[in-house]
Design an enzyme around this catalytic site. Structure first.
Site, PDB file in Angstrom:
ATOM      1  N   TYR A 110       0.840  -1.191   0.000  1.00 51.51           N
ATOM      2  CA  TYR A 110       0.000   0.000   0.000  1.00 51.51           C
ATOM      3  C   TYR A 110       0.879   1.246   0.000  1.00 51.51           C
ATOM      4  CZ  TYR A 110      -2.886   3.702   1.997  1.00 51.51           C
ATOM      5  OH  TYR A 110      -3.508   4.901   2.250  1.00 51.51           O
ATOM      6  N   ASP A 130      -0.913  -7.476   7.065  1.00 50.44           N
ATOM      7  CA  ASP A 130      -2.006  -6.527   6.865  1.00 50.44           C
ATOM      8  C   ASP A 130      -3.166  -7.305   6.254  1.00 50.44           C
ATOM      9  OD1 ASP A 130      -3.789  -4.613   5.898  1.00 50.44           O
ATOM     10  OD2 ASP A 130      -2.218  -3.168   5.439  1.00 50.44           O
TER      11      ASP A 130
END
Length: 381
Positions: free
Chosen positions: A104, A176
């Site tokens: 990300y 994550d």
């Protein structure tokens, strides 16, 4: 109630019992900055000041831990606040971590622009290549950080194998789990040391609250998280906690609808002349399909596509949808579309993590599937 209950039962009940005074079924919003004490140091229920602890937040944290099958849960003001807390808890100057080659953009920006100033180094490796991750590990490596599926290319890492690589090196594995949500995947059971969420996304689920979370079974790590949670103060407010808990109660039914709709969108886009390729772990030809099938309940509501015609065609596709809203974020009940290279992943431009300029990411919502498909057909016409 037992932690052996089913997922939806835990989502609805874990962390809170009806208020003994009023019988309130939903957790109250404890909008108090401070709490009366019964004498100096005599804390009622362990609460003294809302940055340190709040009953609404405590209920959320217990619920998050139960959903991930973990012992300890900590809530934060955003996913990036949780990320920052984890990095500052686990790393010191001279330490090293491994991150995905398509992480990300916000995670990459924080590590590359902030933590490197403090003497932290990092290496990049694809989560799909266990040997490459192992080769990226150094004697000073303290964290192996992965997303699976990754954001935005939807690559899949084998959590159990990655945990083995990290632990062999004396490092911790952080997963994550935002894209999958705890309904589809529970990394702690596969060997991860810490699970991170942007609760803004599927857990909250309604695009109306920002938050983050860390869940672990490691008492020492949790103590470090708790210290920074209080000391740095990036905590969610009680209304944030209430909204997130409200969203979590319907997580299972929402995720099933997200997955149902995403599978139909994949079928439609896979045969479309204006789409070069569809990136989705549920496709049998996806390189991570077998691993995803092993460690995920279903394949999720996120889809990425490479649009034929390059960047202009990709941006035009984003601009022409109506049911899909052109916006950042993901995981809400409404369908969202974005151009990662110019939006969520602009910070990766010119780096090893730069994304293709014809990449479009779809967060498939829970609207009627005929309306979703009709919107995509019109936008690509």
């Amino acid at each position: 109630m037992s932690d052996q209950r089913g997922f939806s039962t835990r989502a609805i009940h874990a962390g809170y019992e009806p208020d003994p005074l009023t019988g309130a079924v939903n957790v109250p919003i404890y909008a108090s900055s401070t709490f009366a004490q019964d004498g100096v140091g005599g804390l009622r229920g362990g609460f003294e000041y809302a940055r340190t602890g709040n009953p609404t937040r405590r209920a959320l944290e217990a619920n998050l831990a139960a959903l991930e099958g973990g012992t300890y849960g900590r809530g934060f003001a955003s996913g990036m606040a949780a990320t920052d807390t984890l990095l500052r808890s686990a790393l010191r100057p001279g330490d090293h971590l491994v991150i995905p080659n398509d992480a990300y953009g916000g995670t990459f920006r924080l590590i590359d622009k902030v933590f490197t100033q403090w003497g932290i180094t990092y290496s990049v490796a694809p989560v799909t290549d266990i040997d490459a991750v192992r080769a990226a590990v150094r004697p000073e490596t303290k964290l192996v950080w992965v997303e699976t599926p990754t954001n935005p290319l939807l690559n899949v890492g084998d959590i159990e194998a990655l945990a083995g690589v990290a632990h062999d090196a004396g490092a911790k594995l952080v997963v994550d789990n935002t894209f999958a949500s705890p309904y589809l995947q529970q990394p702690l059971s596969l060997g991860a040391d810490v699970v991170l969420h942007s609760t803004t996304k599927y857990l909250g689920g309604h695009s109306d609250v920002v938050g983050g979370a860390l869940v672990t079974d490691d008492e020492e790590l949790d103590a470090a998280f708790a210290f920074l949670q209080n000391g740095a103060g990036a905590v969610p407010g009680p209304f944030d906690g209430y909204l997130t808990l409200r969203g979590i109660k319907t997580l299972a039914v929402r995720m099933d609808r997200h997955c149902d709709n995403a599978e139909k969108v994949v079928d439609f886009l896979s045969g479309h002349a204006k789409i070069e390729s569809v990136l989705y772990p549920g496709l049998p030809g996806h390189p991570g399909h077998e691993v995803a099938a092993k460690q995920m309940k279903r394949f999720g509501g996120m889809i990425s596509v490479l649009v034929a015609g390059g960047i202009d065609a990709a941006k035009d596709f984003c601009a022409r949808t109506e049911v899909f809203t052109l916006a950042e974020s993901l995981g809400g009940i409404e369908s969202l579309i974005e151009h990662p290279g110019a939006m969520t992943h602009a910070s990766t431009a010119g780096s090893l993590l730069e994304v293709p300029d014809n990449l479009v990411r779809l967060s498939v919502g829970i609207e009627d599937i005929d309306d979703i498909l009709g919107d995509l057909e019109n936008a690509l016409r």
